[in-house]
Design an enzyme around this catalytic site. Structure first.
Site, PDB file in Angstrom:
ATOM      1  N   TYR A   1       0.858  -1.179   0.000  1.00  0.00           N
ATOM      2  CA  TYR A   1       0.000   0.000   0.000  1.00  0.00           C
ATOM      3  C   TYR A   1       0.895   1.230   0.000  1.00  0.00           C
ATOM      4  CZ  TYR A   1      -2.971   3.768   1.521  1.00  0.00           C
ATOM      5  OH  TYR A   1      -3.616   4.962   1.582  1.00  0.00           O
TER       6      TYR A   1
ATOM      7  N   GLU B   1      -3.502   7.477  -4.076  1.00  0.00           N
ATOM      8  CA  GLU B   1      -3.286   6.171  -3.462  1.00  0.00           C
ATOM      9  C   GLU B   1      -3.082   5.093  -4.514  1.00  0.00           C
ATOM     10  OE1 GLU B   1      -5.923   4.988   0.137  1.00  0.00           O
ATOM     11  OE2 GLU B   1      -6.753   3.934  -1.583  1.00  0.00           O
TER      12      GLU B   1
END
Ligand code: GDP
Ligand code: MN
Length: 376
Positions: A101, A189
């Protein structure tokens, strides 16, 4: 403003992030040519403005062009969290060895842009933060100096001990930071950023939320807005010039002024209720605005009562009262309305509302308590 993954991929690749090539399609049959052109395997992905598409059946791998058509057929038209899939992205698939992530947000605590990385990628980052917070590394970035080389090294080595891989991750982190700042994003993101078995790093998902107040600087990004994929209430509110945010509670709120709207929500929570929305009808309110506000709130099936809290200044209470009467006639309201009007033309407003079923309130506290009670 939210944009589709396909558009976010476009922005990321402009900043040098390793984004696999892809094609956007709207009909299943178009998946064949896309898959042939890209080379199989491909991944077929629903383009809706919500996360968790994978779990909802909106992301499927295909190893032949025929299969890509089948998968596109299976995904187009399905419903993901209330949104109908009208577009899918066919992207070149990547073999996954590890998922990371990497994300960038504005952190209110440190009042700085902040990068967050985790070796536990591919899953909901909120879940990682709850269950295993030690698996997240956060780094505030001072925008004056930008992302520092030591920060990049620390984050990259937190994600991979392999120097070659860490180097590619570091480059991706720089690209992410540049994209975030360059687009005036409020969030950027990549979940997941992946490492393939042969040690190559790829960004296989892309999410960018834009700061609405900076959109005027980015006409190319502003043009990516997709009204059909947004919450209808929020689209209607924007068009009616109302600030509206949908929430999860049962008490609809119509308030003038952002400060009073926040205070109203706080007071609802203080007395044990939950607001269904934030809604600021603004300083100069007309009966039409009240009608639009009412329409937007009533679309929410959770709403059990509506609290109208108006502090009349430039906003005239009688205008609001007339708006409420009009809304009641046009919309055939069946939820209780609790009305607190104070300030300019308050007396006129009371007279207008005197012989209606609307529940008057002496003050804000009284109104909030009545709205909670009416919501049950
Ligand atoms: P999200 O569920 O909306 O976040 O959509 P993602 O784009 O993150 O895809 C969900 C999951 O599908 C990923 O976490 C991967 O496990 C899988 N996936 C997506 N793209 C690929 C790919 O190119 N190759 C492989 N093997 N899996 C993929
Ligand atoms: Mn994802």
């Amino acid at each position: 403003m939210k944009i589709h993954e396909a558009d976010a991929r476009g922005i990321f690749s402009r900043y040098g992030l390793p984004v696999p090539p892809s094609r956007m399609i709207t009909k299943p049959e178009e998946a064949r040519a896309a898959a042939e052109e890209l080379g199989c395997p491909v991944v077929v992905k629903a383009q809706v403005l919500v996360g968790g598409r994978g779990k909802a059946g909106g992301v499927k791998l295909a190893s032949t062009p025929e299969e890509a058509v089948e998968k596109a057929e299976a995904i187009l038209g399905i419903d993901i969290k209330g949104l109908t899939v009208e577009k899918v992205l066919v992207a070149k698939a990547v073999d996954i060895e590890r998922e990371f992530y990497v994300g960038m947000i504005f952190d209110r605590g440190t009042r700085m842009p902040m990068m967050m990385v985790s070796p536990a990628g591919g899953v909901d980052i909120e879940e990682v933060a709850r269950a295993t917070p030690e698996k997240i590394l956060k780094m505030p970035v001072n925008p004056d100096g930008g992302l520092m080389p030591f920060q990049v090294r620390r984050m990259a080595s937190f994600l991979s001990k392999d120097r070659e891989v860490a180097k590619q991750i570091g480059k991706a982190l720089k690209g992410l930071y540049e994209a975030f700042m360059g687009a005036d994003a409020s969030l950027a993101e990549i979940n997941p950023l992946v490492e393939s078995p042969d040690g190559v790093v790829w960004a296989i998902d892309a999410k960018i939320n834009l700061d609405d107040n900076a959109l005027f600087r980015h006409p190319d990004i502003a043009a990516m807005r997709d009204d059909s994929a947004e919450d209808r209430g929020e689209v209607d509110a924007r068009e009616a010039d109302l600030s509206f945010v949908k929430l999860e509670g049962k008490i609809g709120c119509i308030v003038n002024g952002a400060g009073l709207a926040m205070a109203t929500m706080d007071m609802i929570e203080h007395f044990g209720g939950e607001p269904a929305n934030f809604l600021d009808i603004g300083g100069s309110s007309s009966p039409e605005k009240v009608l639009s506000a009412m329409k937007i709130i009533l679309r929410d099936e959770n709403v059990r009562s509506i609290l109208i809290n108006i502090f009349g200044g430039i906003t005239r209470c009688d205008d609001v009262a007339n708006g409420l009467i009009g809304a009641k006639e046009k919309l055939g309201l069946d939820v209780p309305l609790i009305v607190r009007l104070t300030g300019t033309n308050e007396k006129e407003a009371r007279e207008i509302l005197a012989n209606t079923e609307m529940i008057g309130a002496d003050d804000m506290e009284d109104a909030v308590k009545k709205a909670i009670e009416a919501a049950g």
